[in-house]
Enzyme design. Structure first.
Site, mmCIF file in Angstrom:
data_model
loop_
_atom_site.group_PDB
_atom_site.id
_atom_site.type_symbol
_atom_site.label_atom_id
_atom_site.label_comp_id
_atom_site.label_asym_id
_atom_site.label_seq_id
_atom_site.Cartn_x
_atom_site.Cartn_y
_atom_site.Cartn_z
ATOM 1 N N GLY A 46 -12.923 -5.058 -5.462
ATOM 2 C CA GLY A 46 -12.031 -4.364 -6.373
ATOM 3 C C GLY A 46 -10.602 -4.844 -6.207
ATOM 4 O O GLY A 46 -10.238 -5.410 -5.164
ATOM 5 N N GLN A 51 -1.536 -4.551 -6.323
ATOM 6 C CA GLN A 51 -1.836 -5.648 -5.398
ATOM 7 C C GLN A 51 -1.395 -7.004 -5.939
ATOM 8 O O GLN A 51 -1.324 -7.979 -5.188
ATOM 9 C CB GLN A 51 -3.335 -5.701 -5.089
ATOM 10 C CG GLN A 51 -3.806 -4.525 -4.258
ATOM 11 C CD GLN A 51 -5.274 -4.680 -3.922
ATOM 12 O OE1 GLN A 51 -6.121 -4.301 -4.710
ATOM 13 N NE2 GLN A 51 -5.566 -5.262 -2.773
ATOM 14 N N CYS A 90 -9.765 -5.108 2.514
ATOM 15 C CA CYS A 90 -8.886 -5.042 1.339
ATOM 16 C C CYS A 90 -8.294 -6.432 1.144
ATOM 17 O O CYS A 90 -7.925 -7.078 2.122
ATOM 18 C CB CYS A 90 -7.778 -4.020 1.604
ATOM 19 S SG CYS A 90 -6.549 -3.901 0.291
ATOM 20 N N LEU A 91 -8.203 -6.885 -0.095
ATOM 21 C CA LEU A 91 -7.662 -8.226 -0.348
ATOM 22 C C LEU A 91 -6.203 -8.348 0.118
ATOM 23 O O LEU A 91 -5.727 -9.452 0.363
ATOM 24 C CB LEU A 91 -7.776 -8.588 -1.831
ATOM 25 C CG LEU A 91 -9.213 -8.812 -2.353
ATOM 26 C CD1 LEU A 91 -9.198 -9.094 -3.846
ATOM 27 C CD2 LEU A 91 -9.908 -9.945 -1.605
ATOM 28 N N HIS A 132 -11.042 3.741 -2.872
ATOM 29 C CA HIS A 132 -10.111 2.747 -2.311
ATOM 30 C C HIS A 132 -9.126 2.251 -3.374
ATOM 31 O O HIS A 132 -7.913 2.211 -3.141
ATOM 32 C CB HIS A 132 -10.916 1.570 -1.730
ATOM 33 C CG HIS A 132 -10.094 0.450 -1.176
ATOM 34 N ND1 HIS A 132 -10.086 0.129 0.167
ATOM 35 C CD2 HIS A 132 -9.249 -0.438 -1.771
ATOM 36 C CE1 HIS A 132 -9.261 -0.901 0.357
ATOM 37 N NE2 HIS A 132 -8.754 -1.265 -0.800
ATOM 38 N N GLU A 133 -9.645 1.882 -4.546
ATOM 39 C CA GLU A 133 -8.769 1.288 -5.575
ATOM 40 C C GLU A 133 -7.821 2.325 -6.174
ATOM 41 O O GLU A 133 -6.658 2.029 -6.453
ATOM 42 C CB GLU A 133 -9.598 0.620 -6.679
ATOM 43 C CG GLU A 133 -10.482 -0.545 -6.212
ATOM 44 C CD GLU A 133 -9.772 -1.569 -5.346
ATOM 45 O OE1 GLU A 133 -8.561 -1.792 -5.551
ATOM 46 O OE2 GLU A 133 -10.416 -2.125 -4.445
ATOM 47 N N HIS A 136 -4.836 2.872 -4.100
ATOM 48 C CA HIS A 136 -3.785 1.855 -4.286
ATOM 49 C C HIS A 136 -2.771 2.294 -5.343
ATOM 50 O O HIS A 136 -1.581 1.993 -5.240
ATOM 51 C CB HIS A 136 -4.386 0.527 -4.741
ATOM 52 C CG HIS A 136 -4.823 -0.380 -3.627
ATOM 53 N ND1 HIS A 136 -3.958 -0.866 -2.670
ATOM 54 C CD2 HIS A 136 -6.034 -0.916 -3.327
ATOM 55 C CE1 HIS A 136 -4.626 -1.657 -1.835
ATOM 56 N NE2 HIS A 136 -5.889 -1.699 -2.199
HETATM 57 NI NI NI Z 1 -7.437 -2.731 -1.388
#
Ligand code: NI
Length: 160
Positions: A46, A51, A90-91, A132-133, A136
């Site tokens: 995701g 991000q 997480c990216l 999670h997303e 953000h």
């Molecule tokens: Ni993330």
């Protein structure tokens, strides 16, 4: 389409609250396509707009289960059920993984990329990804909710 730069931990923008998208215009469509391309390039599950440095309430999720990519505009969690302890990354935190607690089931209302109202009920991995997303979009990061002592730094694959 273009690959966008992923903001990493320490970048202030990751802790800011994103704004509601008022109009799903051509710019938003390009942003969605770029986010999907960026997500696939980095093999994430995701990606949320902050991000890539854009403070808008937009997330894309692809669990690589053969379904289409889930595009959620202005997503709101309306219900959660249960709890699961899961391994997470997480990216924006390359090579870092830790255990966190997430709901077992999450119900989300959002708009799709055509502006249609949708409701998504996610269980297990999808519940984790939604939680999670959407965090953000509120400037919340998984690192703030990790179970103490579970953080692992994994060496990047040297062939990549
Ligand atoms: Ni993330």
């Amino acid at each position: 389409m273009a690959i966008r730069n992923i903001r990493e931990y320490g970048d202030e923008i990751l802790t800011k609250k994103s704004k509601t998208i008022e109009e799903i215009d051509e710019k938003i469509q390009i942003l969605i396509d770029d986010m999907i391309e960026t997500l696939h390039k980095y093999n994430g599950y995701g990606l949320a707009a902050p991000q890539i440095g854009i403070l808008k309430r937009l997330v894309v999720i692809d669990l690589y289960d053969g379904h289409d990519v889930l595009v959620l505009i202005n997503p709101v969690i309306i219900k959660t059920k249960g709890e699961q302890t899961v391994e997470e990354g997480c990216l924006s935190f390359p090579n870092q993984f830790a255990k966190v607690k997430r709901p077992m089931e999450v119900t989300v209302e959002a708009l799709d990329r055509n502006g249609n109202k949708i409701k998504v009920i996610g269980k297990e991995l999808l519940a984790q990804a939604l939680s999670h997303e959407i965090d953000h979009l509120n400037g919340e990061l998984f690192i703030d909710k990790i179970i103490p002592g579970t953080l692992e730094i994994v060496k990047p694959d040297e062939n990549n």
